[in-house]
Design an enzyme around this catalytic site. Sequence first.
Site, PDB file in Angstrom:
ATOM      1  N   GLY A   3       0.846  -1.208   0.000  1.00  0.00           N
ATOM      2  CA  GLY A   3       0.000   0.000   0.000  1.00  0.00           C
ATOM      3  C   GLY A   3       0.877   1.252   0.000  1.00  0.00           C
ATOM      4  O   GLY A   3       1.834   1.333   0.760  1.00  0.00           O
ATOM      5  N   ARG A  18       0.890  -5.133  -5.105  1.00  0.00           N
ATOM      6  CA  ARG A  18       1.051  -6.296  -4.228  1.00  0.00           C
ATOM      7  C   ARG A  18       1.173  -7.477  -5.183  1.00  0.00           C
ATOM      8  O   ARG A  18       0.190  -7.890  -5.777  1.00  0.00           O
ATOM      9  CB  ARG A  18      -0.155  -6.452  -3.307  1.00  0.00           C
ATOM     10  N   ASP A  71       5.264  -4.580   6.146  1.00  0.00           N
ATOM     11  CA  ASP A  71       5.777  -5.905   6.544  1.00  0.00           C
ATOM     12  C   ASP A  71       5.679  -6.964   5.453  1.00  0.00           C
ATOM     13  O   ASP A  71       6.555  -7.808   5.320  1.00  0.00           O
ATOM     14  CB  ASP A  71       5.137  -6.375   7.860  1.00  0.00           C
ATOM     15  N   THR A 116       4.382   2.884   5.443  1.00  0.00           N
ATOM     16  CA  THR A 116       2.985   2.430   5.524  1.00  0.00           C
ATOM     17  C   THR A 116       2.242   3.374   6.458  1.00  0.00           C
ATOM     18  O   THR A 116       2.803   3.806   7.471  1.00  0.00           O
ATOM     19  CB  THR A 116       2.843   0.984   6.073  1.00  0.00           C
ATOM     20  N   ASP A 167      -0.091   2.545   8.342  1.00  0.00           N
ATOM     21  CA  ASP A 167      -0.606   1.813   9.510  1.00  0.00           C
ATOM     22  C   ASP A 167       0.282   1.911  10.756  1.00  0.00           C
ATOM     23  O   ASP A 167      -0.175   1.646  11.861  1.00  0.00           O
ATOM     24  CB  ASP A 167      -0.783   0.327   9.168  1.00  0.00           C
ATOM     25  N   ASP A 211       2.454  -0.087  11.748  1.00  0.00           N
ATOM     26  CA  ASP A 211       2.456  -1.378  12.447  1.00  0.00           C
ATOM     27  C   ASP A 211       3.756  -2.154  12.252  1.00  0.00           C
ATOM     28  O   ASP A 211       3.746  -3.373  12.106  1.00  0.00           O
ATOM     29  CB  ASP A 211       1.257  -2.218  11.977  1.00  0.00           C
ATOM     30  N   ARG A 261      -5.493  -2.195   9.063  1.00  0.00           N
ATOM     31  CA  ARG A 261      -6.002  -3.561   8.880  1.00  0.00           C
ATOM     32  C   ARG A 261      -5.797  -4.416  10.125  1.00  0.00           C
ATOM     33  O   ARG A 261      -6.682  -5.140  10.547  1.00  0.00           O
ATOM     34  CB  ARG A 261      -5.271  -4.173   7.684  1.00  0.00           C
TER      35      ARG A 261
HETATM   36  O1  F6P Z   1      -1.530  -1.269   4.803  1.00  0.00           O
HETATM   37  C1  F6P Z   1      -2.052  -0.025   4.530  1.00  0.00           C
HETATM   38  C2  F6P Z   1      -3.523  -0.115   4.214  1.00  0.00           C
HETATM   39  O2  F6P Z   1      -3.942   1.183   3.887  1.00  0.00           O
HETATM   40  C3  F6P Z   1      -4.392  -0.719   5.329  1.00  0.00           C
HETATM   41  O3  F6P Z   1      -4.698   0.205   6.351  1.00  0.00           O
HETATM   42  C4  F6P Z   1      -5.590  -1.159   4.551  1.00  0.00           C
HETATM   43  O4  F6P Z   1      -6.263  -2.196   5.203  1.00  0.00           O
HETATM   44  C5  F6P Z   1      -4.991  -1.640   3.281  1.00  0.00           C
HETATM   45  O5  F6P Z   1      -3.769  -0.949   3.108  1.00  0.00           O
HETATM   46  C6  F6P Z   1      -5.851  -1.460   2.060  1.00  0.00           C
HETATM   47  O6  F6P Z   1      -5.210  -2.034   0.977  1.00  0.00           O
HETATM   48  P1  F6P Z   1      -5.657  -1.847  -0.538  1.00  0.00           P
HETATM   49  O7  F6P Z   1      -5.332  -0.451  -0.941  1.00  0.00           O
HETATM   50  O8  F6P Z   1      -4.864  -2.855  -1.277  1.00  0.00           O
HETATM   51  O9  F6P Z   1      -7.127  -2.099  -0.567  1.00  0.00           O
END
Ligand code: F6P
Length: 328
Positions: free
Chosen positions: A15, A76, A107, A130, A132, A134, A176
Amino acid sequence: MKSFIKKIAVITSGGDSPGMNAAIRAVVRAASYYKLECIGVYRGYQGLIEGDFIKMDARSVHHIIQKGGTILKSARSEEFRTLEGRKKAYDHIVKESIDALVIIGGDGSFTGGMIFQKEFNFPVIGIPGTIDNDIFGTDVTIGYDTALNNAIEVIDKIRDTASSHNRLFFVEVMGRDAGFIALNSGLGAGAEEILIPEENLGLERLLISLEHSRRSGKTSSIVVVAEGDKSGKNVYELATYVEENLPEYEVRVSVLGHMQRGGSPSCFDRVLASRMGVKAVELLLDGKSNIMVGIKNNIMETVELEHAIKEHHSINKEILRISEILTT
Ligand code: F6P
């Protein structure tokens, strides 16, 4: 510095997060400063598998420090999870004579990088990017501060309309698996309740707290809910549950979503990304690999990628306590 590293590649993966461009700029400019060649890889690991590369120099990263997203794009990659995919990536690396890889991501990206490093004995270094926050081994990740500011800007606006209509709002923020964004944006925006995965206090307590708020004279309230909250109900189900149990409340839901990940990075994220990008290049030149750059108490530190991935970055429970005191 004497080093066998002459050419590095940089990717953004997973992300995106605001400040990734500032990190790319720092890596490319530091490479140029230390007379290294630098390759940008498009679309994260997928671009590595496909050899989607661009030669970068100091001038190719001008005027990007203030831009959100990532100029290298992100993805991804499912294919990179396979040995076959990683072998294709390694073949492109050999063909391009790349000596090391800087991975800006979270991660999942570091897990891929660590496997790749082990399989091909190839130097990799991680920069935590990120929203998050995390990741173990750093107090903060690139993009987190901007995401918090994005979130509170919107929650403040929701507060205006909630107050005008005497409504209760459930606001879902990203995260998440972690409650960092919810916890800090919740405190920053004065939310009455904050629901995070790390601290599941149960639905009964939520009802008691909201009922208490109403009795104490509050006419509108905001509950900030982390995307990964473990109450067993999603944000819409939570709203229905409260409406059914506390019919005096008129409830609305707002899911902030990807707007939190966009926009110009805050000054904090730009500075953080710049420091981490330079440090990553210097570590590679020092012969270091398989580590992540982090920051602790404003000092640059490193952590083994393995620890960054496996260990848990704990939330600060003190913030929950403060929030509780301030919303009485
Ligand atoms: O990891 C960052 C994040 O923004 C999370 O908070 C969220 O759950 C996820 O990515 C969403 O991913 P995508 O953009 O692939 O839907």
